[in-house]
Design an enzyme around this catalytic site. Structure first.
Site, PDB file in Angstrom:
ATOM      1  N   LYS A 105      23.034  24.603  59.814  1.00 35.20           N
ATOM      2  CA  LYS A 105      24.063  25.355  58.869  1.00 35.20           C
ATOM      3  C   LYS A 105      25.307  26.053  59.551  1.00 35.20           C
ATOM      4  O   LYS A 105      26.457  26.047  59.059  1.00 35.20           O
ATOM      5  CB  LYS A 105      23.208  26.387  57.988  1.00 35.20           C
ATOM      6  CG  LYS A 105      22.552  25.634  56.985  1.00 35.20           C
ATOM      7  CD  LYS A 105      21.693  26.669  56.069  1.00 35.20           C
ATOM      8  CE  LYS A 105      20.966  25.895  55.040  1.00 35.20           C
ATOM      9  NZ  LYS A 105      20.136  26.698  54.205  1.00 35.20           N
ATOM     10  N   LYS A 186      20.646  10.656  49.824  1.00 28.97           N
ATOM     11  CA  LYS A 186      19.790  11.313  48.959  1.00 28.97           C
ATOM     12  C   LYS A 186      20.375  11.953  47.815  1.00 28.97           C
ATOM     13  O   LYS A 186      21.698  12.508  48.006  1.00 28.97           O
ATOM     14  CB  LYS A 186      19.183  12.673  49.842  1.00 28.97           C
ATOM     15  CG  LYS A 186      17.677  12.531  49.686  1.00 28.97           C
ATOM     16  CD  LYS A 186      17.248  13.302  50.715  1.00 28.97           C
ATOM     17  CE  LYS A 186      17.201  14.770  50.093  1.00 28.97           C
ATOM     18  NZ  LYS A 186      15.749  15.771  50.591  1.00 28.97           N
ATOM     19  N   LYS A 189      22.491  18.315  45.016  1.00 24.22           N
ATOM     20  CA  LYS A 189      23.322  19.398  44.187  1.00 24.22           C
ATOM     21  C   LYS A 189      24.854  19.408  44.915  1.00 24.22           C
ATOM     22  O   LYS A 189      25.914  19.302  44.488  1.00 24.22           O
ATOM     23  CB  LYS A 189      22.645  20.492  44.204  1.00 24.22           C
ATOM     24  CG  LYS A 189      23.075  21.313  43.220  1.00 24.22           C
ATOM     25  CD  LYS A 189      22.720  20.800  41.805  1.00 24.22           C
ATOM     26  CE  LYS A 189      23.339  21.653  40.501  1.00 24.22           C
ATOM     27  NZ  LYS A 189      22.756  21.068  39.239  1.00 24.22           N
TER      28      LYS A 189
HETATM   29  P1  AMP Z   1      16.483  21.695  47.949  1.00 20.77           P
HETATM   30  O1  AMP Z   1      16.935  22.145  46.651  1.00 20.77           O
HETATM   31  O2  AMP Z   1      17.366  20.593  48.398  1.00 20.77           O
HETATM   32  O3  AMP Z   1      16.162  22.536  48.905  1.00 20.77           O
HETATM   33  O4  AMP Z   1      15.277  20.721  47.188  1.00 20.77           O
HETATM   34  C1  AMP Z   1      14.063  21.405  46.654  1.00 20.77           C
HETATM   35  C2  AMP Z   1      12.875  20.485  46.681  1.00 20.77           C
HETATM   36  O5  AMP Z   1      13.251  19.136  46.074  1.00 20.77           O
HETATM   37  C3  AMP Z   1      12.324  20.003  48.074  1.00 20.77           C
HETATM   38  O6  AMP Z   1      11.036  19.862  47.955  1.00 20.77           O
HETATM   39  C4  AMP Z   1      13.009  18.899  48.412  1.00 20.77           C
HETATM   40  O7  AMP Z   1      12.411  18.012  49.028  1.00 20.77           O
HETATM   41  C5  AMP Z   1      12.953  18.160  47.030  1.00 20.77           C
HETATM   42  N1  AMP Z   1      14.213  17.080  46.881  1.00 20.77           N
HETATM   43  C6  AMP Z   1      15.488  17.378  47.018  1.00 20.77           C
HETATM   44  N2  AMP Z   1      16.432  16.357  46.775  1.00 20.77           N
HETATM   45  C7  AMP Z   1      15.550  15.404  46.577  1.00 20.77           C
HETATM   46  C8  AMP Z   1      15.599  13.904  46.515  1.00 20.77           C
HETATM   47  N3  AMP Z   1      16.984  13.374  46.340  1.00 20.77           N
HETATM   48  N4  AMP Z   1      14.693  13.156  46.608  1.00 20.77           N
HETATM   49  C9  AMP Z   1      13.353  13.612  46.311  1.00 20.77           C
HETATM   50  N5  AMP Z   1      13.019  14.920  46.614  1.00 20.77           N
HETATM   51  C10 AMP Z   1      14.128  15.916  46.653  1.00 20.77           C
END
Ligand code: AMP
Length: 324
Positions: A105, A186, A189
């Site tokens: 980061k 992937k 957001k």
């Molecule tokens: P984040 O908001 O990116 O920290 O993600 C929150 C949760 O969603 C974590 O458990 C991530 O592993 C899961 N996650 C985020 N993006 C994806 C994706 N494209 N496919 C599968 N799991 C995801």
């Protein structure tokens, strides 16, 4: 999950939330909105409040049952911050500096505060607080779980057996959902364009449109092959998780049919799942008092376990018992 957006996306839902719903049947589960962690990134207070409620509501609308699992805000169980401090005092400065997420980061130019630097120690407290046997994490969190295990072992060696050393629980066949416009990345957001993303709170017509315009490839064969056919495989994977059908069976059902048919049916499956989700979200957000009551109930159940852990920790390290 951190309250960092107004809507989870389909990747969060299929990659994390669906698994949480499954795990609550088998385990005594604790699911919280990580609002203290969210303070590591400056956010407008009103926005943080709104997103905290929305994120909690999405856990519940997605199927986490607050009667079965404890659903709460991290900051409502003040022991998280207390144990986080104890963890800070057990961590070497150099050790904290080696955490890759912090390094990544800051390398990307994100301005860092000390909260971001000590994030893994608060996360260790989050886990150790509940005598967790398992933590359902993705690969990206493996290093944070390692430091949690190290800190628990260090604590126990220094102060006597007090904390449970957790094991990672890598959820089998957890779905990884890809960006609809760039299926080699992937769905995320921050990284995905609006057309590449499916927000759970999005208007259904817009979701169907995004699925119809998903990038596929030039040959017209429907086949599950994530390397060679990432776009088509992503659509098949989404269908598979939501319809509960093995991905190869979904692919076989579309043999000899075109991409148009596949997209139409994926849109139907996604909308059929999101319709009750969105309905439940509207009910929850229309009644913030009821949502706050659910969160207060979750926090008081979590605090019973957390306060007992903190009492053991206080005793072990030599802090006087807290009379409240
Ligand atoms: P984040 O908001 O990116 O920290 O993600 C929150 C949760 O969603 C974590 O458990 C991530 O592993 C899961 N996650 C985020 N993006 C994806 C994706 N494209 N496919 C599968 N799991 C995801």
């Amino acid at each position: 999950m951190q309250p960092t957006s107004d809507s989870l996306h389909l990747g969060n839902y299929l990659g994390a939330l669906v698994n949480w719903v499954g795990l609550q049947e088998e385990f005594d589960a604790y699911y919280f909105v990580a609002d203290l962690h969210a303070l590591t990134v400056p956010t407008d207070p009103e926005v943080l409040r709104r997103r905290t409620r929305t994120t909690a509501a999405q856990f519940i609308a997605g199927g986490v049952d607050p009667e079965t699992s404890a659903v709460f805000c991290q900051s409502h169980v003040t022991a998280h911050a207390e144990l986080g401090w104890v963890m800070n005092c057990l961590t070497g400065f150099g050790e904290a500096g080696r955490m890759t997420q912090f390094k990544d980061k800051t390398a990307r130019g994100q301005s860092a505060n000390v909260g971001l630097f000590t994030y893994p120690m608060l996360m260790a407290a989050d886990i150790l607080m509940y005598d967790a046997a398992y933590v359902p994490v993705g690969e990206d969190q493996r290093q944070h779980l390692e430091i949690t295990r190290d800190l628990a072992e260090r604590f126990n060696t220094r102060f006597g057996d007090t904390l449970v050393v957790p094991e990672p629980y890598i959820v089998k066949e957890s779905a990884k959902i890809m960006d609809l416009q760039d299926p080699t990345a992937k769905m995320s957001k921050t990284g995905s364009s609006p057309k590449g993303l499916i927000d759970l709170m999005e208007d259904p017509a817009r979701i169907a449109k995004n699925i119809r315009s998903a990038v596929t490839d030039t040959d017209a064969e429907v086949r599950y092959d994530p390397e060679g056919k990432p776009g088509v495989s992503n659509l098949l994977a989404i269908h598979s998780v939501l319809s509960g059908t093995p991905v190869t069976e979904v692919a076989e059902a579309f043999a000899g049919r075109g991409y148009g048919d596949l997209k139409k049916e994926v849109a139907e499956v996604v909308l059929a799942a999101l319709e009750p989700f969105q309905q439940r979200m509207r009910e929850l957000l229309d009644d913030p008092a009821e949502l706050d009551r659910i969160l207060a109930d979750g926090a008081s159940r979590a605090a019973e376990v957390a306060d007992a852990t903190m009492a053991r920790v206080r005793d072990a390290v030599g802090l006087l018992p807290a009379a409240r």
